[in-house]
Design an enzyme around this catalytic site. Structure first.
Site: not given
Ligand code: URA
Ligand code: CA
Length: 433
Positions: A82, A161, A168, A183, A187
Site C-alpha cells: 500500500h 471507516d 473527520r 483508517s 482497509k
C-alpha cells in the site's frame, strides 16, 4: 453502555477497552450513535491520542464493520502493498508481475485515481480489453494459476471507516496519526492480506510533508499490523518530485513496461526493488532481503518479469501486444514541449502541482464520476539536481486539446531552477518494522 460516558472517559485521557470501542464502532455503523457524538469522540481522540491497544481495537472494529475478503483458497502467504499516495506512482503495475514472477501470490484490490493522484485500476484500463471486475472464484483461480490478479474495489469493505473518514473531513480531525493509521490499516486487513508492505511517502507531494511525521505514521501502522497478527513493514520514500518521469495513465503503463524490461527510470526501479524485496521476504520466498533483491533483479534481466506481465494482462482479457508495442496504448493527439527559460540546476519540483497539471489535461478526476482521458499526461524530461540550459525541454505535455497554455504555466511554476549546487536527496529514508 452509553456513548456519552465513553466521550467523557476519552476526554479525560483514559484508555478505552476493546468492548467500549466495539460498542462505539458497531453503534456508529448502524446509525444508533449519531454523528454529533462521534464528532466529539473524534476530537477527544485527536487531542488525547490513543494507545497501541486502542488503535488495534479500533482498526479491528472497523474491519469487522463490513465484508472481509477471504483469500484462504489461495495458496501461500499473501502479501499486500500500500502506498500513502504519490504522483506518477506506478509501483503496483510493476510490483504485481515482478514479485509474482518469483513465486509470491499477488491478490490485489486496487482503487481508481481521485484528484491529483492516479489509481492502478485506471492505468490497467488503458490496456484494451483488460477486465478489472472478476468474481471471487475467477480471482482466486487466477492467483492460484498465475500468482497474480488485480481487481477493482467491490463489496462493502470497512463501512465504519467510510463514515468516520467523511465525518473527520468536516470536523478538522483528519490529521491525527492514530486515526489515519487505523483508517488505512483497516482497509488493508479487510482486503485479506497475511502480510503488508507499506510505502509511506514524505515530501512536497505527500500527505506527510515532514519526515518525522511520516516516520510516526509508519510506526503507528506497523504497530497496528503486527498487533493484529499481520506482519507489517514500512518503507519511507521520497515524494519531493514525481516518481519516474511519466504522470498519466497510458504513459505510466509504458513506463511500467520499460521498468520490467530493465530500461525504466532509476528511482522507480530502485523503489520497486526495495518494496519488492520486502514483499518477497515476508512471503518467505527468500531467506534474506539481499537474496530477495537478487531474485528480483534476475527476474528483470532474464525476461521472467516481463513475461509475467504478458500472462497477467492476457489472463485478465487485456491486449498483451501493448507490451512489445506500447504504441498500441491510447495516444494523445498533441505533444507540446515546455522549454526552460532560465539556465541552472533544478532545485524544487512541486509534485502535487505536476499531478494537478496532469489532471487539468484530463488524466485525473475532479469528482468520483468524472470521465478520465487515458492517453493524456506529462513526461518530465528534467528532475531534481539536473542541470538545464535555456531552450532545453523541461516537460512534454501529451494532450487531446491544442491549447495547453494554462498547463504549461502550471508546470513552469512547479519547477524552481537556481544557479547553485544541489545536494542530492535520498530516495529511501528509512525502513520501519
Ligand atoms: N487515507 C485514509 O485512508 N485514511 C485517512 O484517515 C487518511 C488518509
Ligand atoms: Ca511515473
Amino acid at each position: 453502555m452509553r456513548m456519552v460516558d465513553l466521550i467523557a472517559k476519552k476526554r479525560d485521557g483514559k484508555e478505552l477497552t476493546k468492548e467500549e470501542i466495539d460498542f462505539m464502532i458497531d453503534g456508529y455503523t448502524k446509525e444508533e450513535i449519531p454523528d454529533y457524538q462521534m464528532s466529539a469522540m473524534a476530537m477527544a481522540l485527536y487531542f488525547q491520542g490513543m494507545t497501541t491497544d486502542e488503535r488495534v481495537h479500533l482498526t479491528m472494529a472497523m474491519v469487522e464493520s463490513g465484508d472481509q475478503v477471504d483469500l484462504s483458497d489461495i495458496h501461500g502467504i499473501k502479501v499486500d502493498k500500500h502506498s500513502t499516495g504519490g504522483v506518477g506512482d506506478t509501483t503496483t503495475l510493476i510490483l504485481a508481475p515482478l514479485v509474482a514472477s518469483v513465486g509470491v501470490p499477488v491478490a490485489k484490490m486496487s482503487g481508481r485515481g481521485l484528484g491529483h493522484t492516479g489509481g492502478t485500476i485506471d492505468k490497467l484500463e488503458s490496456i484494451e480489453g483488460f477486465q478489472v471486475e472478476l468474481t471471487g472464484d475467477q480471482f482466486n483461480k487466477l492467483v492460484n494459476e498465475q500468482n497474480v490478479a488485480v481487481v477493482g474495489q467491490s463489496g462493502n469493505l470497512t463501512p465504519a471507516d467510510k463514515k468516520l473518514y467523511g465525518l473527520r473531513d468536516v470536523t478538522a480531525t483528519v490529521n491525527s496519526i492514530p486515526l489515519i493509521a487505523s483508517s488505512i490499516m483497516s482497509k488493508k486487513i479487510a482486503a485479506g492480506a497475511d502480510a503488508i508492505v507499506l510505502d509511506v511517502k514524505t515530501g512536497s507531494g505527500a500527505f506527510m510533508a515532514e519526515l518525522e511525521d511520516a516516520k510516526a505514521l509508519a510506526k503507528a501502522m506497523v504497530d497496528i499490523g503486527n498487533g493484529a497478527g499481520r506482519e507489517t513493514i514500512a518503507v519511507i520514500s521520497d515524494m519531493n518530485q514525481p516518481l519516474g518521469f511519466a504522470v498519466g495513465n497510458a504513459l505510466e503503463v509504458k513506463e511500467a513496461i520499460e521498468t520490467l524490461q530493465g530500461k525504466g527510470p532509476e528511482d522507480l526501479e530502485e523503489l520497486c526493488l526495495t518494496l519488492g524485496s520486502q514483499m518477497v521476504y515476508l512471503a518467505k520466498k527468500a531467506s534474506s532481503i539481499d537474496e530477495a533483491r537478487e531474485k528480483l533483479k534476475d527476474a528483470i534481466h532474464s525476461g521472467k518479469a516481463i513475461e509475467k506481465l504478458k500472462t497477467f494482462v492476457s489472463s485478465q482479457g487485456g491486449d498483451a501486444s501493448v507490451i512489445d508495442h506500447p504504441e498500441h496504448l491510447p495516444q494523445a493527439t498533441y505533444v507540446t514541449e515546455v522549454k526552460v527559460n532560465t539556465p541552472g540546476i533544478v532545485h524544487h519540483i512541486s509534485a502535487d502541482e505536476i499531478g494537478i497539471a496532469a489532471s487539468m489535461l484530463g488524466a485525473g478526476r475532479l469528482t468520483k464520476d468524472s470521465q478520465i482521458d487515458l492517453a493524456v499526461g506529462v513526461v518530465l524530461q528534467k528532475k531534481l539536481g539536473d542541470e538545464v540550459k535555456a531552450g532545453d525541454t523541461l516537460v512534454t505535455i501529451h494532450s487531446n486539446q491544442q491549447n495547453v497554455k494554462e498547463v504549461e504555466d502550471k508546470i513552469v511554476q512547479a519547477y524552481q531552477i537556481a544557479n547553485q549546487a544541489y545536494k542530492n536527496q535520498s530516495l529511501i529514508y528509512d525502513i520501519i518494522k
